[in-house]
Write a protein that holds these residues in place. Structure first.
Motif, PDB file in Angstrom:
ATOM      1  N   GLY A 173       1.036  -1.157   0.017  1.00 36.63           N
ATOM      2  CA  GLY A 173       0.245   0.435   0.087  1.00 36.63           C
ATOM      3  C   GLY A 173       0.736   1.290   0.049  1.00 36.63           C
ATOM      4  N   TYR A 174       2.339   1.176   0.522  1.00 37.94           N
ATOM      5  CA  TYR A 174       3.184   2.687   0.689  1.00 37.94           C
ATOM      6  C   TYR A 174       4.149   2.404   0.935  1.00 37.94           C
ATOM      7  CZ  TYR A 174       3.651   7.307   2.680  1.00 37.94           C
ATOM      8  OH  TYR A 174       4.011   8.746   3.167  1.00 37.94           O
ATOM      9  N   ILE A 175       4.911   2.959   0.387  1.00 37.74           N
ATOM     10  CA  ILE A 175       6.655   2.398   0.538  1.00 37.74           C
ATOM     11  C   ILE A 175       7.222   3.702   0.158  1.00 37.74           C
ATOM     12  CG2 ILE A 175       8.786   1.617  -0.399  1.00 37.74           C
ATOM     13  CD1 ILE A 175       7.254  -0.568  -2.089  1.00 37.74           C
ATOM     14  N   ASP A 176       7.766   4.562   1.316  1.00 45.75           N
ATOM     15  CA  ASP A 176       8.690   5.767   1.425  1.00 45.75           C
ATOM     16  C   ASP A 176       9.831   5.593   0.913  1.00 45.75           C
ATOM     17  OD1 ASP A 176       6.994   7.868   3.732  1.00 45.75           O
ATOM     18  OD2 ASP A 176       7.923   6.617   4.960  1.00 45.75           O
ATOM     19  N   ILE A 177       9.899   6.601   0.243  1.00 42.94           N
ATOM     20  CA  ILE A 177      11.103   6.244  -1.595  1.00 42.94           C
ATOM     21  C   ILE A 177      12.103   7.787  -0.741  1.00 42.94           C
ATOM     22  CG2 ILE A 177      12.051   6.667  -3.233  1.00 42.94           C
ATOM     23  CD1 ILE A 177      10.743   4.001  -2.691  1.00 42.94           C
ATOM     24  N   TRP A 178      11.550   8.869  -0.688  1.00 39.88           N
ATOM     25  CA  TRP A 178      12.400  10.265  -0.112  1.00 39.88           C
ATOM     26  C   TRP A 178      10.765  11.131   0.844  1.00 39.88           C
ATOM     27  CZ3 TRP A 178      14.259  14.790  -4.334  1.00 39.88           C
ATOM     28  CH2 TRP A 178      15.010  15.263  -3.441  1.00 39.88           C
ATOM     29  N   PRO A 179      10.642  10.699   1.391  1.00 36.47           N
ATOM     30  CA  PRO A 179      10.005  10.931   1.686  1.00 36.47           C
ATOM     31  C   PRO A 179       9.919  12.835   2.637  1.00 36.47           C
ATOM     32  CG  PRO A 179      10.395  10.158   3.118  1.00 36.47           C
ATOM     33  CD  PRO A 179      11.411   9.461   2.365  1.00 36.47           C
ATOM     34  N   PRO A 180       9.078  13.938   2.502  1.00 39.80           N
ATOM     35  CA  PRO A 180       7.759  13.796   2.111  1.00 39.80           C
ATOM     36  C   PRO A 180       7.928  13.708  -0.124  1.00 39.80           C
ATOM     37  CG  PRO A 180       7.695  15.995   2.360  1.00 39.80           C
ATOM     38  CD  PRO A 180       9.230  15.266   2.774  1.00 39.80           C
ATOM     39  N   TYR A 181       8.833  14.432  -0.234  1.00 38.59           N
ATOM     40  CA  TYR A 181       8.936  14.180  -1.232  1.00 38.59           C
ATOM     41  C   TYR A 181       8.294  12.987  -3.042  1.00 38.59           C
ATOM     42  CZ  TYR A 181      11.772  17.995   0.383  1.00 38.59           C
ATOM     43  OH  TYR A 181      12.363  19.341   1.582  1.00 38.59           O
ATOM     44  N   LEU A 182       8.840  12.569  -2.298  1.00 40.90           N
ATOM     45  CA  LEU A 182       7.397  11.327  -3.659  1.00 40.90           C
ATOM     46  C   LEU A 182       8.221   9.993  -2.432  1.00 40.90           C
ATOM     47  CD1 LEU A 182       8.324   9.634  -6.346  1.00 40.90           C
ATOM     48  CD2 LEU A 182      10.459   9.673  -6.200  1.00 40.90           C
TER      49      LEU A 182
ATOM     50  N   GLU B   4       0.008  18.209   2.076  1.00 48.89           N
ATOM     51  CA  GLU B   4       0.361  16.593   1.644  1.00 48.89           C
ATOM     52  C   GLU B   4      -0.609  16.516   0.394  1.00 48.89           C
ATOM     53  OE1 GLU B   4      -0.220  12.861   3.530  1.00 48.89           O
ATOM     54  OE2 GLU B   4       0.218  13.679   5.085  1.00 48.89           O
ATOM     55  N   ASN B   5       0.230  16.233  -0.247  1.00 49.08           N
ATOM     56  CA  ASN B   5      -1.008  15.611  -1.180  1.00 49.08           C
ATOM     57  C   ASN B   5      -1.616  14.294  -1.487  1.00 49.08           C
ATOM     58  OD1 ASN B   5      -2.274  14.984  -4.077  1.00 49.08           O
ATOM     59  ND2 ASN B   5      -0.259  14.457  -5.400  1.00 49.08           N
ATOM     60  N   PRO B   6      -2.926  14.539  -0.999  1.00 51.38           N
ATOM     61  CA  PRO B   6      -3.581  12.993  -1.547  1.00 51.38           C
ATOM     62  C   PRO B   6      -2.874  11.779  -2.698  1.00 51.38           C
ATOM     63  CG  PRO B   6      -5.274  14.564  -1.402  1.00 51.38           C
ATOM     64  CD  PRO B   6      -4.109  15.174  -1.598  1.00 51.38           C
ATOM     65  N   TYR B   7      -3.553  13.429  -3.711  1.00 53.04           N
ATOM     66  CA  TYR B   7      -2.970  11.693  -4.746  1.00 53.04           C
ATOM     67  C   TYR B   7      -2.080  11.162  -4.974  1.00 53.04           C
ATOM     68  CZ  TYR B   7      -7.506  15.176  -4.956  1.00 53.04           C
ATOM     69  OH  TYR B   7      -8.535  15.376  -4.471  1.00 53.04           O
ATOM     70  N   ALA B   8      -2.459  10.008  -6.214  1.00 48.72           N
ATOM     71  CA  ALA B   8      -1.272   8.954  -6.953  1.00 48.72           C
ATOM     72  C   ALA B   8      -1.705   9.401  -8.231  1.00 48.72           C
ATOM     73  CB  ALA B   8      -0.955   8.065  -6.365  1.00 48.72           C
ATOM     74  N   PHE B   9      -0.575   9.557  -8.761  1.00 45.07           N
ATOM     75  CA  PHE B   9      -0.365   9.622 -10.318  1.00 45.07           C
ATOM     76  C   PHE B   9       0.614   8.690 -10.714  1.00 45.07           C
ATOM     77  CE2 PHE B   9       2.448  12.730  -8.626  1.00 45.07           C
ATOM     78  CZ  PHE B   9       3.440  12.372  -9.856  1.00 45.07           C
ATOM     79  N   ASN B  10       0.497   8.176 -12.065  1.00 48.87           N
ATOM     80  CA  ASN B  10       1.938   7.715 -12.699  1.00 48.87           C
ATOM     81  C   ASN B  10       2.217   7.611 -14.235  1.00 48.87           C
ATOM     82  OD1 ASN B  10       0.521   6.943 -15.286  1.00 48.87           O
ATOM     83  ND2 ASN B  10      -0.607   5.351 -14.259  1.00 48.87           N
ATOM     84  N   VAL B  11       3.331   7.478 -14.687  1.00 53.64           N
ATOM     85  CA  VAL B  11       3.957   7.922 -15.766  1.00 53.64           C
ATOM     86  C   VAL B  11       3.429   8.538 -16.618  1.00 53.64           C
ATOM     87  CG1 VAL B  11       5.651   7.498 -17.603  1.00 53.64           C
ATOM     88  CG2 VAL B  11       5.709   6.590 -15.395  1.00 53.64           C
ATOM     89  N   ALA B  12       2.611   7.408 -17.523  1.00 52.81           N
ATOM     90  CA  ALA B  12       1.509   7.688 -18.449  1.00 52.81           C
ATOM     91  C   ALA B  12       0.237   8.952 -17.955  1.00 52.81           C
ATOM     92  CB  ALA B  12       0.721   6.276 -18.524  1.00 52.81           C
ATOM     93  N   ASP B  13       0.324   9.705 -17.247  1.00 57.29           N
ATOM     94  CA  ASP B  13      -0.216  10.693 -16.332  1.00 57.29           C
ATOM     95  C   ASP B  13       0.118  11.517 -16.268  1.00 57.29           C
ATOM     96  OD1 ASP B  13      -2.492   9.605 -15.778  1.00 57.29           O
ATOM     97  OD2 ASP B  13      -2.205   9.323 -13.451  1.00 57.29           O
ATOM     98  N   ILE B  14       2.091  11.374 -16.500  1.00 54.62           N
ATOM     99  CA  ILE B  14       3.018  12.561 -16.558  1.00 54.62           C
ATOM    100  C   ILE B  14       2.815  12.663 -18.047  1.00 54.62           C
ATOM    101  CG2 ILE B  14       5.101  13.520 -16.599  1.00 54.62           C
ATOM    102  CD1 ILE B  14       5.323  11.639 -13.844  1.00 54.62           C
TER     103      ILE B  14
END
Length: 160
Positions: free
Chosen positions: A31-40, A126-136
């Protein structure tokens, strides 16, 4: 031909990123993985609507409406750019948009929803939304078409 190659590159990047993160890192279960919190962060979201879940209905009819609309827009952009005298950058922008749109169409066909997993926040918001490469890619391709598309006479727009 530029349209095809740009679309193919974006489509492959989108699908590869989804396979690597959603399934390879098992984000669909974690469900959730911190990569570079909070930026990514990677935050799993199955989007049944359009951007930000707009028109998200649980009905199968809406899923197919969104697939048909995406394919119609994709076909129209491809035809418009292919038949008109467009700049190299406009052709590449069209391919980027098309590759992103097709990436999300495949998700809807295979999973019933679009796999979104990128989440970025900054500066205490805090951004509550997620997106993907296609959206970009869809956003960048559309912006590129606005900036680089030639007018109806085939003349490139002057940029400041």
């Amino acid at each position: 031909m530029r349209i095809f190659w740009a679309a193919l590159v974006i489509f492959v990047l989108d699908q590869a990123s989804k396979l690597a993160v959603v399934f390879g890192l098992n984000l669909r279960e974690v469900g959730y993985i911190d990569i570079w919190p909070p930026y990514l962060t990677f935050r799993m979201a199955w989007n049944k609507g359009v951007n930000f879940g707009l028109f998200a209905h649980n009905s199968d009819v809406m899923r197919w409406v969104l697939i048909v609309v995406s394919l119609a827009i994709t076909a129209w952009v491809w035809r418009w750019v292919s038949r008109s005298k467009q700049t190299k950058m406009a052709q590449i922008s069209a391919g980027i948009l098309i590759g992103g749109a097709l990436g999300n169409v495949i998700d809807r066909l295979v999973y019933g929803a679009v796999a979104d997993f990128l989440n970025m926040s900054c500066c205490g918001l805090e951004n509550p939304y997620a997106f993907n490469v296609a959206d970009i890619a869809i956003f960048a391709g559309a912006a590129g078409l606005v900036l680089f598309a030639a007018d109806s006479k085939g003349k490139a727009r002057k940029t400041p």
